[in-house]
Every structure is written in C-alpha cells, then in structure tokens.
Design a protein around this motif. Sequence first.
Motif, PDB file in Angstrom:
ATOM      1  N   TYR A   1       1.951   9.952   8.869  1.00 53.80           N
ATOM      2  CA  TYR A   1       0.693   8.873   8.434  1.00 53.80           C
ATOM      3  C   TYR A   1       1.208   7.800   7.890  1.00 53.80           C
ATOM      4  O   TYR A   1       2.079   7.886   7.096  1.00 53.80           O
ATOM      5  N   SER A   2       0.311   6.807   8.099  1.00 53.67           N
ATOM      6  CA  SER A   2       0.776   5.443   7.482  1.00 53.67           C
ATOM      7  C   SER A   2      -0.495   4.594   7.374  1.00 53.67           C
ATOM      8  O   SER A   2      -1.601   5.225   8.076  1.00 53.67           O
ATOM      9  N   CYS A   3      -0.557   3.688   6.597  1.00 55.30           N
ATOM     10  CA  CYS A   3      -2.094   3.046   6.555  1.00 55.30           C
ATOM     11  C   CYS A   3      -1.636   1.572   6.481  1.00 55.30           C
ATOM     12  O   CYS A   3      -0.601   1.115   5.879  1.00 55.30           O
TER      13      CYS A   3
ATOM     14  N   SER B   1       0.960  -1.110  -0.137  1.00 57.85           N
ATOM     15  CA  SER B   1      -0.083   0.163   0.003  1.00 57.85           C
ATOM     16  C   SER B   1       0.871   1.392  -0.116  1.00 57.85           C
ATOM     17  O   SER B   1       1.823   1.407   0.362  1.00 57.85           O
ATOM     18  N   ARG B   2       0.232   2.523  -0.624  1.00 60.33           N
ATOM     19  CA  ARG B   2       0.806   3.649  -0.517  1.00 60.33           C
ATOM     20  C   ARG B   2      -0.155   4.757  -0.200  1.00 60.33           C
ATOM     21  O   ARG B   2      -1.156   4.802  -0.758  1.00 60.33           O
ATOM     22  N   ILE B   3       0.459   5.450   0.717  1.00 62.03           N
ATOM     23  CA  ILE B   3      -0.546   6.353   1.347  1.00 62.03           C
ATOM     24  C   ILE B   3      -0.180   7.805   0.575  1.00 62.03           C
ATOM     25  O   ILE B   3       0.899   8.361   0.236  1.00 62.03           O
ATOM     26  N   ARG B   4      -1.285   8.405   0.221  1.00 60.81           N
ATOM     27  CA  ARG B   4      -1.130   9.650  -0.384  1.00 60.81           C
ATOM     28  C   ARG B   4      -2.235  10.712   0.056  1.00 60.81           C
ATOM     29  O   ARG B   4      -3.243  10.366   0.615  1.00 60.81           O
TER      30      ARG B   4
ATOM     31  N   THR C   1      -5.366   9.036   1.198  1.00 60.69           N
ATOM     32  CA  THR C   1      -5.761   7.745   0.392  1.00 60.69           C
ATOM     33  C   THR C   1      -4.804   6.508   0.951  1.00 60.69           C
ATOM     34  O   THR C   1      -3.651   6.793   0.310  1.00 60.69           O
ATOM     35  N   CYS C   2      -5.344   5.631   0.876  1.00 59.11           N
ATOM     36  CA  CYS C   2      -4.508   4.301   1.117  1.00 59.11           C
ATOM     37  C   CYS C   2      -4.614   3.582  -0.242  1.00 59.11           C
ATOM     38  O   CYS C   2      -5.539   2.741  -0.404  1.00 59.11           O
ATOM     39  N   ASN C   3      -3.634   3.589  -1.116  1.00 57.06           N
ATOM     40  CA  ASN C   3      -3.718   2.857  -2.606  1.00 57.06           C
ATOM     41  C   ASN C   3      -3.162   1.574  -2.605  1.00 57.06           C
ATOM     42  O   ASN C   3      -1.953   1.477  -2.210  1.00 57.06           O
TER      43      ASN C   3
ATOM     44  N   HIS D   1       4.502   3.126   3.482  1.00 54.65           N
ATOM     45  CA  HIS D   1       5.425   3.994   4.109  1.00 54.65           C
ATOM     46  C   HIS D   1       4.988   5.172   4.868  1.00 54.65           C
ATOM     47  O   HIS D   1       3.689   5.201   4.753  1.00 54.65           O
ATOM     48  N   PHE D   2       5.637   5.915   5.345  1.00 55.36           N
ATOM     49  CA  PHE D   2       5.267   7.227   5.889  1.00 55.36           C
ATOM     50  C   PHE D   2       5.133   8.500   5.233  1.00 55.36           C
ATOM     51  O   PHE D   2       5.952   8.408   4.276  1.00 55.36           O
TER      52      PHE D   2
END
Length: 502
Positions: A381-383, A316-319, A334-336, A397-398
């Motif tokens: 932030y992370s998801c 996952s990638r957080i944006r 958003t957690c992509n 990642h953060f």
Amino acid sequence: MATGKMDGFRITQTTSHTAGSRRRKQGWTQDADVLSYPGTTILGHTGSTVSPVVTFTPNWKKIFTGESITMTCDVGSTGAEDLTYYWYKDYWVYTGKIYTITSANTWDSGNYRCLAGSERSSTARLDVVADPVILRVPLDVHEGDDLTLRCHHRSGYKEIYTVFYKDDSAFSSRRYTFVLPVGIVNMRDTGRYKCTKEITLHTDVTSTDEAFISIQQLFGIPEIKVALYPVVEGDEMTLTCDTSLSPLRPRTQLKFAFHKDGRNVQGFTSYNQYGFQSAEVKDSGKYSCEVTTATYSVRKRSQEKLVEINELFINSRIRAMGYPAVEGDHMVLTCNTSLSPLRQRTELQFAFYRDGRNVKEFSSSDQYEVQFAQLENSGNYSCDVKASNVKVRKSSHFIHIMIKELFFTPVLNVSAINVLEGDAMNLTCNTSLSPLRQRTELQFAFYRDGRNVQDFSLSDQYGVQSAQLEDSGNYSCKVRSALTSNITKKSKDAFVQIRGKF
C-alpha cells in the motif's frame, strides 16, 4: 573579454557570448529602444517624463574660439515636442530644444543645463580656449565606450608630431597623426590625459594640453532579488536582476543572464526576470545574475543569493492503525503529512493504492478503510498527497499488509463412505483457528447436494441415527465466525453412498 596592448595603453576587445534558455519566462517586456522593468519606470525616467540629457555636436567638451557647437536637450520621448525647453549658464540664455553657438568666445565657457518641462538635466561643462592646441575628449565617457583622443591644433598651423600621455607616462611614441584610438575603456582608465604637439607656422612651437577623464559607470553592480520571499513549493517564484543605468545613458539596451549554483540556467536575453510558475524544492540554490550591454562590452555579475524553496508539506507516510493481521479485522490506513507553517490553510487531498492500483480516489479524507479485511486485501500500500490549489504532489513509501486466515478451509470427515441402510452416519467439519484468534467462536452448517441439512450452529458435527437410501449424496460443510458472516469458508464435497441391506 580579451585584452591587448597598444603603445603601453590597454586596449579592450569584447568576445561575443550566447547561452540557451531552458526556463519559462514571466510576462516581461522591452521597448524597442529602452529597457523596461515590470512594475517600475523606464530606466532614466522620473515618473512618466524622461530626465533630460545635454549632448554636444560635435561631441567635444573643449573647443577653440571661433568654432561652433550645438547643444541638444535630449529627452528621448515621443512626447518631447509638447515640452518647453530652457537653457541656463548661471542664468537663462535661451529657449528651445537646440541651442547653437555659431562662433564661440571664451565667455561662452561654463556649466550648461537644460530644463525640459519640469525636469532638469545634469550640468555639462564647455570650455572655449584661445590656445593653439587642445586635447579633445568627449563630453562624458562611460565604461564600454570606444574612446578616441584627438590632439587638435588651430587651422593654419602645420603638424609635425604628437605624443600622448596618461598620468605623466607616455603611452605612445611620436605620432604623425593627431588621432589616438584608445579602445574600449573601463573604470580603471580614469586619469589625467595629456598630449604634446609640435606645430609650425613661422617657427616650430611645442604646445601641450591636458584633460582629466573620469570613466563613469554605465550601470551599477546588479543585485538579484526574490519577489514574495520566503517561497513555498507550488508558489510562483520570480527572480529580478536589478541594476540602474547612468542618467546620461538612459536608453542603453541591457541583456540579462541567470545562474544557479554556478551553472547558467538562462542565457542573455532582454528580460531581467527569471522564474517558475510552480517552484519545486529542487529549485533551491545559490542564484546570481549577469548584466551586459548589447555589444557585450561591459559585463557585471551580482553576488550569489541563497534561495530556499520550503516544502508545502512533508513527504507523506502511510501507516496502519491497529495493524490488521487476521481476515475480518477492521483495517484503517492513514496517510500522514504536515503542512508548512507558512501555508497552514492549504487544502490537501489524499489517494490510496494497492500494488500500484488505485483503491481510493483523491478526497479530503486522509484514511482508507476496510470494515472486514479479506485475504485479497493483502498487498503493498502507498498513498499520494496533493494540494488542491497548486501543482504539488508527493507519494509515500510502501507498506506491506499481510492478511492471515482467521481459520483454515474446513475438511469434511465422514465416518464411513459406504453406509448400510439403517446404520448411523456421522459427518465432522474440521478446521483450526489462527493462533492469533484462538478464542474466536465458530459456527458450522452442513449441506447435501447443495441443500442445507443443518443450519449454522456451534456444533461441528452432523449425524443420522438410521440412514436411508435417500440420505445418499454429495455432502459439504461451511464454517463462519460467530461475530460476522463476512468470513465464511466451504469444504470440498464428500460423496456418501447409503446401500440397501438386501
């Protein structure tokens, strides 16, 4: 496996080997005598009935005339007593499980076969000879057998010496015993064996007999198989070490070991399977398996098979959508991720964290939303993403989010701290906007001793034309955005003293 030599013939000795197991096994079973593969019939069986095997007692395929031999139709099954047995040598010769020839003659030579129920055995060759010397070898010889050759002579003769040969090369000097322990054999030991024996009755006689010994394969080269390939992380993965026993040795106990990238991951056990309840990407690799007998006399290894565990979903990638820069902005994270094409219907759940602390529990929504961002919403932030039906969980990642002030904390300026009664008094609420939001409209309110003296308006000033003694007190002001009341800041108190003229 250690090897040695005896009189020019290779002797094989086995070295015991054990290895530990560190993996979870599936629901595999093994009968006390016969190896059982899950989802298959017992080795050597056809359907629910054992293929019969002909055995000789004594176990020699060549005997002298006048000697006795017992043949058994062996099915190795608890239901054997319910079967009907028939013996054939070109034609029917006997009915019953055990067939005994008490005094053999040359016409008893031939190919024997038995029928147990509807199952038919392979042929077993018996030779009855009138010669003075015979080379006695077992009915069948498999790799891993401990082979002994016997150069036997008829009773009445006296043995002088014996010489054994393989493919016309002597592998023993004169022996004064007719027995030669060959040792553990393998497929390379197939060949034509012969013994020459000098015996005497009234005169010395040299007699020779030979036999071709074909060392049969005990079990085939194993093949490693993967159930339900391709495998996606979270799936139950099962590797099977598949081989087949010789139909003449259906009850041989086998042991299985598994290797990954050349390293042992499961030592020898009676289970022919190795696997994971929930496969991970790190379980990908080149797998092979090894099969051995219970005595480790025969060991064979499969070729390597590359097993790739596909990701259920990518990391996952957080944006941040419309990166929130100033307090009061609408913040959406958003957690992509994306699912494997092999598991498009998998339901995913998402959770969000700030500085390692959970700010949103797992749910089906891949977004974390703050309607009006505050300074305290700043942080790392992370998801996390997990599948709802399997044990697969991944962390992003953060991403660092810094919320900047829309305007600075106001400072209340007073025209004069000491004001005489009747004089004008003016207060100004000073602040400055963020360079990112210069066009934002601000509103100001003023307070004396905590009570409102001027409601929010666009004016940053509060004044009294003719101050009175009761106008003394602690003054403060508040500032807020004209668009929302969520961002409000208060100045420190400033004391104003109204003094009387007299």
